[in-house]
Scaffold this motif. Structure first.
Motif, PDB file in Angstrom:
ATOM      1  N   GLN A  10       0.829  -1.207   0.000  1.00 46.89           N
ATOM      2  CA  GLN A  10       0.000   0.000   0.000  1.00 46.89           C
ATOM      3  C   GLN A  10       0.863   1.256   0.000  1.00 46.89           C
ATOM      4  N   GLU A  11       1.956   1.190   0.768  1.00 47.42           N
ATOM      5  CA  GLU A  11       2.888   2.322   0.797  1.00 47.42           C
ATOM      6  C   GLU A  11       3.508   2.532  -0.582  1.00 47.42           C
ATOM      7  N   ARG A  12       3.941   1.429  -1.212  1.00 48.93           N
ATOM      8  CA  ARG A  12       4.582   1.515  -2.525  1.00 48.93           C
ATOM      9  C   ARG A  12       3.607   1.940  -3.611  1.00 48.93           C
ATOM     10  N   ALA A  13       2.355   1.531  -3.512  1.00 48.50           N
ATOM     11  CA  ALA A  13       1.350   1.880  -4.522  1.00 48.50           C
ATOM     12  C   ALA A  13       1.096   3.383  -4.562  1.00 48.50           C
ATOM     13  N   SER A  14       1.367   4.053  -3.451  1.00 52.42           N
ATOM     14  CA  SER A  14       1.113   5.493  -3.386  1.00 52.42           C
ATOM     15  C   SER A  14       2.216   6.311  -4.061  1.00 52.42           C
ATOM     16  N   LYS A  15       3.326   5.647  -4.385  1.00 57.18           N
ATOM     17  CA  LYS A  15       4.442   6.364  -5.016  1.00 57.18           C
ATOM     18  C   LYS A  15       4.224   6.438  -6.527  1.00 57.18           C
ATOM     19  N   LYS A  16       4.439   7.618  -7.104  1.00 55.99           N
ATOM     20  CA  LYS A  16       4.132   7.829  -8.520  1.00 55.99           C
ATOM     21  C   LYS A  16       5.025   7.010  -9.456  1.00 55.99           C
ATOM     22  N   GLU A  17       6.232   6.620  -8.995  1.00 55.98           N
ATOM     23  CA  GLU A  17       7.117   5.840  -9.860  1.00 55.98           C
ATOM     24  C   GLU A  17       6.765   4.346  -9.895  1.00 55.98           C
ATOM     25  N   THR A  18       5.864   3.918  -9.016  1.00 59.24           N
ATOM     26  CA  THR A  18       5.474   2.504  -8.993  1.00 59.24           C
ATOM     27  C   THR A  18       4.521   2.210 -10.156  1.00 59.24           C
ATOM     28  N   GLY A  20       3.731  -1.228 -11.109  1.00 64.53           N
ATOM     29  CA  GLY A  20       2.948  -2.428 -10.842  1.00 64.53           C
ATOM     30  C   GLY A  20       3.464  -3.171  -9.634  1.00 64.53           C
ATOM     31  N   ILE A  21       2.567  -3.890  -8.974  1.00 64.98           N
ATOM     32  CA  ILE A  21       2.938  -4.705  -7.816  1.00 64.98           C
ATOM     33  C   ILE A  21       2.292  -6.070  -7.982  1.00 64.98           C
ATOM     34  N   LEU A  22       3.104  -7.121  -7.824  1.00 62.70           N
ATOM     35  CA  LEU A  22       2.605  -8.485  -7.938  1.00 62.70           C
ATOM     36  C   LEU A  22       2.992  -9.291  -6.703  1.00 62.70           C
ATOM     37  N   LEU A  23       2.157 -10.247  -6.356  1.00 58.60           N
ATOM     38  CA  LEU A  23       2.435 -11.156  -5.248  1.00 58.60           C
ATOM     39  C   LEU A  23       2.643 -12.544  -5.818  1.00 58.60           C
ATOM     40  N   ILE A  24       3.778 -13.140  -5.487  1.00 64.97           N
ATOM     41  CA  ILE A  24       4.078 -14.501  -5.928  1.00 64.97           C
ATOM     42  C   ILE A  24       4.227 -15.360  -4.685  1.00 64.97           C
ATOM     43  N   GLU A  25       3.350 -16.329  -4.513  1.00 59.71           N
ATOM     44  CA  GLU A  25       3.381 -17.197  -3.338  1.00 59.71           C
ATOM     45  C   GLU A  25       3.936 -18.570  -3.693  1.00 59.71           C
ATOM     46  N   LYS A  26       4.581 -19.179  -2.726  1.00 64.36           N
ATOM     47  CA  LYS A  26       5.188 -20.494  -2.929  1.00 64.36           C
ATOM     48  C   LYS A  26       4.126 -21.510  -3.316  1.00 64.36           C
ATOM     49  N   ARG A  84      15.094 -15.668 -15.502  1.00 62.90           N
ATOM     50  CA  ARG A  84      13.894 -16.272 -16.090  1.00 62.90           C
ATOM     51  C   ARG A  84      12.712 -16.251 -15.127  1.00 62.90           C
ATOM     52  N   ARG A  85      12.989 -16.085 -13.825  1.00 60.53           N
ATOM     53  CA  ARG A  85      11.884 -16.017 -12.873  1.00 60.53           C
ATOM     54  C   ARG A  85      10.988 -14.814 -13.140  1.00 60.53           C
ATOM     55  N   THR A  86      11.577 -13.753 -13.701  1.00 56.84           N
ATOM     56  CA  THR A  86      10.801 -12.535 -13.968  1.00 56.84           C
ATOM     57  C   THR A  86       9.601 -12.835 -14.849  1.00 56.84           C
ATOM     58  N   VAL A  87       9.814 -13.637 -15.895  1.00 59.70           N
ATOM     59  CA  VAL A  87       8.718 -13.999 -16.796  1.00 59.70           C
ATOM     60  C   VAL A  87       7.642 -14.749 -16.033  1.00 59.70           C
ATOM     61  N   ASP A  88       8.055 -15.696 -15.205  1.00 59.17           N
ATOM     62  CA  ASP A  88       7.109 -16.476 -14.397  1.00 59.17           C
ATOM     63  C   ASP A  88       6.341 -15.561 -13.456  1.00 59.17           C
ATOM     64  N   TRP A  89       7.031 -14.630 -12.814  1.00 56.90           N
ATOM     65  CA  TRP A  89       6.380 -13.723 -11.862  1.00 56.90           C
ATOM     66  C   TRP A  89       5.316 -12.869 -12.554  1.00 56.90           C
ATOM     67  N   VAL A  90       5.661 -12.326 -13.708  1.00 61.34           N
ATOM     68  CA  VAL A  90       4.716 -11.461 -14.427  1.00 61.34           C
ATOM     69  C   VAL A  90       3.522 -12.262 -14.935  1.00 61.34           C
ATOM     70  N   LEU A  91       3.777 -13.458 -15.467  1.00 62.72           N
ATOM     71  CA  LEU A  91       2.699 -14.252 -16.049  1.00 62.72           C
ATOM     72  C   LEU A  91       1.794 -14.891 -14.997  1.00 62.72           C
ATOM     73  N   ASN A  92       2.378 -15.290 -13.868  1.00 62.74           N
ATOM     74  CA  ASN A  92       1.609 -16.069 -12.889  1.00 62.74           C
ATOM     75  C   ASN A  92       1.377 -15.377 -11.551  1.00 62.74           C
ATOM     76  N   GLY A  93       2.006 -14.234 -11.344  1.00 65.13           N
ATOM     77  CA  GLY A  93       1.828 -13.524 -10.077  1.00 65.13           C
ATOM     78  C   GLY A  93       0.447 -12.890  -9.967  1.00 65.13           C
ATOM     79  N   LYS A  94       0.013 -12.686  -8.742  1.00 70.42           N
ATOM     80  CA  LYS A  94      -1.266 -12.019  -8.496  1.00 70.42           C
ATOM     81  C   LYS A  94      -1.048 -10.507  -8.537  1.00 70.42           C
ATOM     82  N   VAL A  95      -1.750  -9.826  -9.421  1.00 72.20           N
ATOM     83  CA  VAL A  95      -1.580  -8.382  -9.583  1.00 72.20           C
ATOM     84  C   VAL A  95      -2.313  -7.651  -8.457  1.00 72.20           C
ATOM     85  N   LEU A  96      -1.550  -6.913  -7.653  1.00 75.36           N
ATOM     86  CA  LEU A  96      -2.127  -6.150  -6.543  1.00 75.36           C
ATOM     87  C   LEU A  96      -2.320  -4.679  -6.903  1.00 75.36           C
TER      88      LEU A  96
END
Length: 226
Positions: A10-18, A20-26, A84-96
């Protein structure tokens, strides 16, 4: 885990340079996608002054990491294939959080995999394959078999990624699962290298012969990008 990390995003979402935020769970007990952490909060920013920032957190036996990367750094990772994890994070992460559909557009680009991007990635991967293959052969002819073995393992990884790219997909963290379905014969080469009980010099001799055939087959597609 999302509740624990909520104040952070929530803190990061308020910053204008942010952007996107994604959550990747095990997803399972041993997860290379999250480095065995319980979750990763992945933040994409337009600020290029600090390309990457990582900080870990621990709460009641759960571990998470805050992972911040600039859009420039992410573009480089995607193109060169060094994370290569970056691709996985973007494709499968939960967009917050998604400012102006930045994450949605990035995901679409990854899924569409434009020909221009694919040709560049193939050229880069082919160059890495040739270099590892040549250095492996040089070590082999000099009787440095363990060094040759190391280079052949890397060469086969590049060959595997090249096969995946050729079929229109991004190589994932678990690239051998992809190759097993896409080009099983390359998967069998890898099995032979790591699982065979043959002496290392005999194993390498056979693999160099087989790998050379694959390298020659990939010359045309590997040299498309100039």
């Amino acid at each position: 885990m999302e509740d624990i990390l909520r104040p952070l995003y929530q803190e990061r979402a308020s910053k204008k340079e942010t952007l996107g935020i994604l959550l990747i769970e095990k997803r399972k007990t041993d997860s290379p996608v999250t480095d065995d952490l319980d979750a990763i909060l992945f933040i994409i920013t337009s600020n290029n002054e600090v390309p990457v920032f990582v900080k870990q957190y621990e709460y009641k036996e759960q571990r998470a990491a805050l992972y911040i990367a600039s859009e420039q750094q992410i573009s480089e990772w995607i193109m060169i294939g060094t994370n290569r994890r970056t691709v996985d994070w973007v494709l499968n992460g939960k967009v917050l959080f998604d400012r102006n559909e930045y994450v949605a557009n990035l995901k679409k680009r990854l899924l569409d995999f434009p020909r221009e991007d694919r040709v560049k990635r193939i050229g880069i991967e082919f160059a890495k394959l040739i270099r590892r293959f040549k250095e492996g052969k040089d070590f082999y002819t000099s009787n440095h078999h363990l060094d040759a073995f190391n280079h052949v393992v890397h060469a086969l990884h590049h060959l595997a990624r090249l096969s995946v790219l050729e079929n229109g997909f991004y190589p994932e963290v678990t690239v051998w699962n992809q190759v097993k379905k896409i080009e099983p014969s390359i998967y069998r080469l890898y099995e032979e290298l790591v699982g065979s009980q043959e002496e290392i010099n005999k194993k390498l001799e056979l693999l160099f012969l087989a790998s050379e055939l694959y390298v020659n087959k990939k010359v045309d597609i590997g040299s498309t990008h100039h």
